[in-house]
Every structure is written in C-alpha cells, then in structure tokens.
Design a protein around this motif. Structure first.
Motif, mmCIF file in Angstrom:
data_model
loop_
_atom_site.group_PDB
_atom_site.id
_atom_site.type_symbol
_atom_site.label_atom_id
_atom_site.label_comp_id
_atom_site.label_asym_id
_atom_site.label_seq_id
_atom_site.Cartn_x
_atom_site.Cartn_y
_atom_site.Cartn_z
ATOM 1 N N LYS A 170 3.413 -12.218 5.628
ATOM 2 C CA LYS A 170 4.716 -11.578 5.659
ATOM 3 C C LYS A 170 4.972 -10.702 4.430
ATOM 4 N N THR A 171 4.597 -11.171 3.231
ATOM 5 C CA THR A 171 4.904 -10.399 2.033
ATOM 6 C C THR A 171 3.741 -9.502 1.632
ATOM 7 N N ASP A 172 2.785 -9.510 2.479
ATOM 8 C CA ASP A 172 1.585 -8.741 2.237
ATOM 9 C C ASP A 172 1.899 -7.241 2.279
ATOM 10 N N LYS A 173 1.194 -6.477 1.457
ATOM 11 C CA LYS A 173 1.244 -5.019 1.681
ATOM 12 C C LYS A 173 0.522 -4.741 2.995
ATOM 13 N N ILE A 174 1.139 -3.897 3.775
ATOM 14 C CA ILE A 174 0.598 -3.654 5.104
ATOM 15 C C ILE A 174 -0.018 -2.267 5.151
ATOM 16 N N LEU A 209 3.256 17.480 1.282
ATOM 17 C CA LEU A 209 4.523 16.873 0.855
ATOM 18 C C LEU A 209 4.277 15.509 0.224
ATOM 19 N N VAL A 210 3.452 14.689 0.891
ATOM 20 C CA VAL A 210 3.170 13.345 0.388
ATOM 21 C C VAL A 210 2.537 13.427 -1.000
ATOM 22 N N ASN A 211 1.580 14.354 -1.171
ATOM 23 C CA ASN A 211 0.875 14.452 -2.442
ATOM 24 C C ASN A 211 1.756 14.924 -3.598
ATOM 25 N N GLU A 212 2.849 15.637 -3.234
ATOM 26 C CA GLU A 212 3.748 16.119 -4.277
ATOM 27 C C GLU A 212 4.831 15.109 -4.595
ATOM 28 N N SER A 213 4.970 14.061 -3.741
ATOM 29 C CA SER A 213 6.056 13.083 -3.951
ATOM 30 C C SER A 213 5.491 11.795 -4.556
ATOM 31 N N SER A 214 6.399 10.835 -4.785
ATOM 32 C CA SER A 214 5.970 9.540 -5.338
ATOM 33 C C SER A 214 5.187 8.727 -4.291
ATOM 34 N N TRP A 215 5.229 9.162 -3.035
ATOM 35 C CA TRP A 215 4.512 8.431 -1.974
ATOM 36 C C TRP A 215 2.993 8.522 -2.122
ATOM 37 N N GLN A 216 2.556 9.437 -2.983
ATOM 38 C CA GLN A 216 1.107 9.588 -3.119
ATOM 39 C C GLN A 216 0.448 8.301 -3.616
ATOM 40 N N ASN A 217 1.252 7.456 -4.311
ATOM 41 C CA ASN A 217 0.702 6.165 -4.757
ATOM 42 C C ASN A 217 0.334 5.256 -3.591
ATOM 43 N N ASN A 218 1.035 5.457 -2.468
ATOM 44 C CA ASN A 218 0.795 4.601 -1.307
ATOM 45 C C ASN A 218 -0.224 5.186 -0.343
ATOM 46 N N PHE A 219 -0.573 6.439 -0.606
ATOM 47 C CA PHE A 219 -1.483 7.133 0.296
ATOM 48 C C PHE A 219 -2.880 6.488 0.281
ATOM 49 N N LYS A 220 -3.459 6.369 1.458
ATOM 50 C CA LYS A 220 -4.796 5.776 1.548
ATOM 51 C C LYS A 220 -5.835 6.752 2.079
ATOM 52 N N SER A 221 -5.555 7.244 3.270
ATOM 53 C CA SER A 221 -6.530 8.151 3.880
ATOM 54 C C SER A 221 -5.867 8.928 5.006
ATOM 55 N N THR A 222 -6.626 9.829 5.572
ATOM 56 C CA THR A 222 -6.052 10.607 6.667
ATOM 57 C C THR A 222 -7.130 10.960 7.674
ATOM 58 N N SER A 223 -6.711 11.180 8.916
ATOM 59 C CA SER A 223 -7.651 11.654 9.932
ATOM 60 C C SER A 223 -6.865 12.264 11.078
ATOM 61 N N LYS A 224 -7.369 13.277 11.679
ATOM 62 C CA LYS A 224 -6.701 14.007 12.774
ATOM 63 C C LYS A 224 -5.208 14.177 12.519
ATOM 64 N N ASN A 225 -4.382 13.561 13.334
ATOM 65 C CA ASN A 225 -2.935 13.677 13.144
ATOM 66 C C ASN A 225 -2.337 12.398 12.556
ATOM 67 N N GLU A 269 -0.412 2.326 2.380
ATOM 68 C CA GLU A 269 -0.262 0.891 2.165
ATOM 69 C C GLU A 269 1.162 0.654 1.707
ATOM 70 N N LEU A 270 1.922 -0.085 2.503
ATOM 71 C CA LEU A 270 3.370 -0.169 2.270
ATOM 72 C C LEU A 270 3.895 -1.578 2.491
ATOM 73 N N THR A 271 5.020 -1.889 1.863
ATOM 74 C CA THR A 271 5.725 -3.115 2.245
ATOM 75 C C THR A 271 6.618 -2.757 3.421
ATOM 76 N N LYS A 272 7.251 -3.779 4.000
ATOM 77 C CA LYS A 272 8.080 -3.534 5.182
ATOM 78 C C LYS A 272 9.205 -2.543 4.901
ATOM 79 N N ASN A 273 9.872 -2.739 3.774
ATOM 80 C CA ASN A 273 10.993 -1.870 3.430
ATOM 81 C C ASN A 273 10.543 -0.422 3.259
ATOM 82 N N GLU A 274 9.383 -0.286 2.626
ATOM 83 C CA GLU A 274 8.896 1.062 2.358
ATOM 84 C C GLU A 274 8.588 1.828 3.640
ATOM 85 N N ILE A 275 8.190 1.106 4.676
ATOM 86 C CA ILE A 275 7.894 1.779 5.948
ATOM 87 C C ILE A 275 9.119 2.550 6.425
#
Ligand SMILES: Nc1ncnc2c1ncn2[C@@H]1O[C@H](COP(=O)(O)OP(=O)(O)OP(=O)(O)O)[C@@H](O)[C@H]1O
Ligand SMILES: [Mg+2]
Lengths: 278, 307
Positions: free
Chosen positions: B225-229, B244-260, B265-271
């Motif tokens: 439940k408290t795991d980063k998801i 946009l993601v790379n210019e914002s603070s969200w870049q810390n949570n960024f993992k990877s990308t593919s197609k669309n 990696e986020l907690t529930k609230n962050e989602i």
C-alpha cells in the motif's frame, strides 16, 4: 480406536472388491452343494467302493458335515486370492486416492491408523471364513441333514456325529490364523506402494513360489520347508485326523503368530517414519 | 492485535535427494493473521505445508504450532487445525456427506447431521450431499475441501491454494469466506497461493518464497500500500508531454517512455496530482496503469520459477 476400526469397515464395505470374495465363496459353495444334491449318492459310493464289505455303516454319509469338509478342502487354497484383493488395497488405496493427506492431518496417530487397518483386515478374514462356515456347514446341515463324517485323508476315518463339530471349529480357527498371515503380508506390501495391484500380485507370487519350492523333492529345499509359512498353513487338516497331533498344531500356530506380529511391527515402524508424498 | 505466535518455524529445510525443495525457511504467523504464503509453482509451498502438518519429515529445522512441538503434542495441535494440502482428495466411492462424517469423527468430535449439512450449505454443496464424490467437478471437490477443513471449528486453518479450479464467483466466495472467518470468527489463516492479487485482497501479512527461500516478507500494507508504484500514463502529444515533464519537478519521478506512454514512479497521491497537472497543461490522459514494484518482482520470480 473402535471408531477408527468401524470407519475402516465402513470404507471397506463400500468398495466393490470387498464383495468379490463374498460373492465368490457364495457361488462356489452353492455350486458344490447343488452338484452333490443331485449326484452326491454316486460320489459317496465311489469313495466307498470296496469298503462296503469291511464296514457296516450306519446312517447317512452324504450329510452336511461331509459337504462342509469337502468345500473347505476345495476352497481353502483359493481364499488367499480373495483375502489379498482386499488387503492389497487397504493402505495403497489411501495413497492412490490421496486421502492420507485428509486422515493423517487429523488428531489421530499414525499408529492408530495403521493398527485400525490391520484389525479391519483381520476382521475381513474372519467375516469371510464365517460366511464360508455359515454356507458350507450351516446351510448344508439344514439341507442335507446330519450324520457321521467320512474323512478321507491318509486313511479313511469315520467320525461319530458327536465327535465332529469341534474339529470344524479347530480347523476354522486355524484357517483364520493362516489367512490373517496372508492378509498381513499383503498389507505390508500395500504400505510400500501407491497402487493395489503390486501388493496383490506380490503376495500371491510369494505364496505360489513357497508352495512350489516346498513341493520340489530336493534335499536343500526340503530342509527349508519347515521355515516357510505356507507349510504351516495346511495344518487345519490335522483336526480331521483320528489322532489330532496337537504338538504340530501348536508349533505351526506359533510360527504363524510370530509372522503376524512381526509383519505388523515392521509395517508400523515403516509407516510411522514414512514421508506421505501421495 | 494479540501477538501470540501460532506458527513458528526456524531454519526449515527439506531435501529430496539433491533437490532442495525448502531451504532454511523461517515463518512467523500470529493469532488473527491471514498469512499469505506466496510463491510460483514449485517454490516449495506444499512441501512446507506437508512439513507443518507432519506428513513429511524436515531434513532440518524447528517447527512449533501453538507454541508446542508437533511430534509431542500431535493430537492436541491437530484437533485445532483444519487443512487442505494440495488438491482436495476424498473417498470417491462415498458420498460428500459420508466423507465429511468420517473426517469429522477422525477429528474427535461426533458432528451432528445439522452441523454437517450447514457445512455443506456454506460451500454450496447441500443439494448434492448424497452424491458420490466421484461425480464431483474439481471445483466442487475444492469446495468440499474447504468444508472438511472447517468441520471441527479449528483455530488455525491452513489452505494450500484453495481457489485453484474455482470459477470467478467461487473464488470470490472463498475469499469472502476467509475474510469472514478471520474477522468474525477470529481464526488464524495460513493461505498459500501463487496469485499476488488474491493474497493482497485478503491477507494481513505475507511472505514470498521462491526455490524454497524467502524473498520478501512483511505486512501487506508495508509491502503493497505505501509502496512507490510504477505507473504508466497513456497520453497524446507525447513529445510535448515529455518536454514538459523534463522541465518540471516531475522529472524526478520519470522512469522511461515508449510509444504513447510515459512511465513514472509515484505514490498514490502523486498520481492524482500529476494527472491534474497534465490535464491543466492541455494534454489528454487516456489511461493510468499502475504496476506495483512488488508485482513486477513477483512476475520476475514467477518467470524464473517456471523454468
Ligand atoms: N516427492 C517429491 N520428490 C521429489 N521432489 C519433490 C517431491 N515433491 C516436491 N518436490 C519438489 O520440491 C519442489 C517444491 O514443490 P512444492 O510442491 O512444494 O511446490 P509448490 O510451491 O507447492 O508449487 P505449486 O504452486 O505448483 O503447488 C519442486 O521443485 C518439486 O519438484
Ligand atoms: Mg503446491
């Protein structure tokens, strides 16, 4: 413990194989009885041929006792087959079905479980023999009536009517001992495998091999003959001798009893230690 | 919660020849737990359960149930345990009712007809009580298996993959039954499974084993439940979104990308926050797919276990 034995009997008598022995004995007995009912006079006459001059026989020789004795002689060699049919399945059947997992995770010890199996096996032997006695002796006495017993063994003996019943009791008691030995051998094999066929075949193979071995007239084989349990199994015949040789009967009874206790002990030891993987 | 230890296992090991089926396993199950015992096929779950129930002997290790040794207090311990080990097997030539009656007697209690019938009703077999088990489907046998495990009102219930072979409705019924037994009846439940989701839905504590050894252990809350998801966002205008993601603070949570897709990696609230942020910036998020790291991990070892 009584509960466990009752459960074993319940399971036993819900299986088809249990009735094979009962039906077989029933059929064979009835066939012999029918044949003798219609042709029995000739049969007894044939046995007595040449004797009429030397004996004066009083009473009906084709009676219930005569028929019971004949049926016992005819059937006793086949009863081991019927016994192992049930004995071979007694433990292996639980393994095949996977039910060990259900019963051995209950608050009963393995010693109790195995002991109840042995007792149930013994009771089956007794039931089978009682059934044979009831049909061959009980029914025959009613149908053919009573009389003196003409006994053909090493010689011809005729027992008076009041000198017969105890001989049958002795013979049946001894047969129970022999058949229990056979039953226990099949249970030993049954504890080792997960399928009933193996134990049935192995037990019969042992009996047959022992019997053949003891019939071969070679010194060496004749010397080991007294150590084979099969030799002692025919001791029931002794009760129909003019002079019952009690010493031989005691001796053979002891040997069979030691077999029975030994087989029970070995199986129990193996069973208690065994990993249940079925 | 009461902290009385119901199952205590130390250094449990079982070898079959060269194969080590269970390797130096420790288990701690407390009263009131619904203990999830997870592992892929061949992990050693059933072997462990067989040892707990003294069907097989451990090669080494210590086991205590209700604080006592099974070899000494076998009868008392077993009168308080109900179990299914591997697939449920019964006397096929006897009726469902007769099977239960026999097993009840072996448990040392003469169980009334009424109780037996109510047990059968509980698992939905009351209409078939007279039928020989031979005529039962796998799922019906599984249900009968549950009934026999509960027959004598045991304190500890050990279930080895009790939902295999059940239809979705049946699975849910069993899950609900386990929850009921735990919450309303205060039973301790040891539940083996190879389905993470199942354990997650009903367990309080869990352990994941593979090749006979512990991989992860803890309370389900801690682990799940408290795991980063790991979360996958399906999104339009993917290049703009990435910028946009790379210019914002969200870049810390960024993992990877593919197609669309972009993986974070986020907690529930962050989602919820990220979702709101992206929508405000004019993107349309067509799906948010969570992949928990534990699930990931479990899938990995499940892959390994199948070899
Ligand atoms: N009787 C046996 N002889 C040899 N090896 C065995 C025996 N029983 C189990 N094993 C081995 O022990 C390991 C663990 O098996 P176990 O049945 O405990 O797995 P499991 O976790 O219950 O798997 P599943 O999810 O398939 O039920 C496996 O590698 C298996 O091959
Ligand atoms: Mg298993």
């Amino acid at each position: 413990m009584i509960t466990l034995v009752l459960i074993e009997l319940q399971k036993m008598f819900k299986k088809w194989r249990t009735y094979i022995g009962i039906i077989a004995i029933g059929l064979l007995t009835i066939i012999v009885q029918l044949v003798l009912y219609f042709t029995g006079k000739n049969f007894v006459d044939a046995q007595m041929r040449g004797m009429e001059q030397s004996f004066v026989i009083v009473g009906n020789l084709l009676n219930g006792y005569f028929i019971a004795r004949l049926i016992l002689t005819l059937l006793i060699i086949h009863i081991p087959f019927l016994v192992v049919l049930v004995g071979g399945d007694l433990l292996a059947g639980e393994a095949t079905a996977g039910t060990y997992r259900m019963i051995l995770t209950r608050p009963v010890s393995r010693l109790q479980v195995i002991t109840s199996k042995f007792i149930a096996g013994m009771l089956y032997v007794i039931i089978l023999l009682a059934w044979l006695a009831f049909l061959s002796l009980g029914v025959s006495l009613i149908v053919f009536g009573s009389g003196p017993l003409l006994s053909i063994g090493s010689g011809i003996v005729i027992f008076a009517e009041n000198d017969i019943l105890w001989r049958f009791l002795g013979a049946y008691a001894f047969a129970a001992l022999s058949m229990t030995t056979v039953m226990f051998i099949s249970i030993v094999f049954s504890s080792l495998v997960e399928n009933a066929i193996g134990p049935i075949v192995s037990t019969m193979a042992i009996i047959i091999i022992f019997l053949i071995v003891s019939a071969i007239p070679v010194d060496f084989l004749q010397n080991i003959k007294p150590y084979l349990f099969t030799t002692h199994m025919s001791q029931w015949n002794n009760f129909f001798n003019d002079e019952v040789n009690y010493k031989e009967i005691y001796n053979s009874s002891w040997i069979l009893l030691v077999h029975i206790v030994g087989l029970y002990a070995i199986t129990t030891y193996i069973f208690i230690k065994k990993d249940i993987l079925s | 919660m009461n902290s009385e230890q119901v199952i205590e296992v130390r250094g449990l090991t079982k070898k079959f020849g060269n194969l080590i089926a269970v390797n130096n396993l420790d288990l701690n199950v407390y009263r009131g737990d619904v203990f999830g015992f997870l592992g892929p096929n061949g992990a050693g779950k059933s072997t462990t359960i067989r040892m707990l129930l003294s069907l097989i002997k451990p090669t080494s290790g210590e086991m205590k149930i209700f604080g006592r040794s099974i070899s000494k207090d076998r009868k008392e311990i077993f009168s308080k345990i109900g179990a299914i080990v591997e697939k449920p097997d019964f006397y096929l030539y006897l009726s469902a009712y007769k099977n239960l009656e026999i097993l009840g007697k072996l448990s040392g209690t003469d169980i009334s007809t009424k109780k037996l019938m109510s047990m059968l009703e509980l698992v939905g077999l009351d209409k078939r009580y007279k039928s020989k088990v031979k005529t039962f489907s796998h799922g019906m046998k599984q249900r009968l298996g549950i009934a026999q495990a509960l027959l004598h009102d045991p304190e500890l219930i050990i279930l080895d993959e009790p939902t295999t072979g059940l239809d979705p409705q049946g699975m849910k019924e069993i899950r609900d039954l386990i929850i009921y037994l735990s919450r309303e009846k205060g039973k301790t439940i040891f539940l083996s499974s190879h389905i993470l989701h199942e354990v997650e839905l009903i367990s309080t504590r869990m352990i994941i084993i593979n090749r006979g050894t512990t991989q992860v252990e803890g309370t389900v809350d801690e682990l799940l439940k408290t795991d980063k998801i790991k979360v996958t966002f399906e999104i339009d205008k993917i290049e703009d979104a990435l910028r946009l993601v790379n210019e914002s603070s969200w870049q810390n949570n960024f993992k990877s990308t593919s197609k669309n897709e972009i993986n974070f990696e986020l907690t529930k609230n962050e989602i919820a926050e990220l979702n709101k942020y992206l929508i405000e910036k004019g993107f349309s998020v067509s799906a948010i797919i969570p992949v928990r790291s534990l699930e990931d991990f479990f899938l990995k070892i499940t892959d390994g276990g199948a070899k």
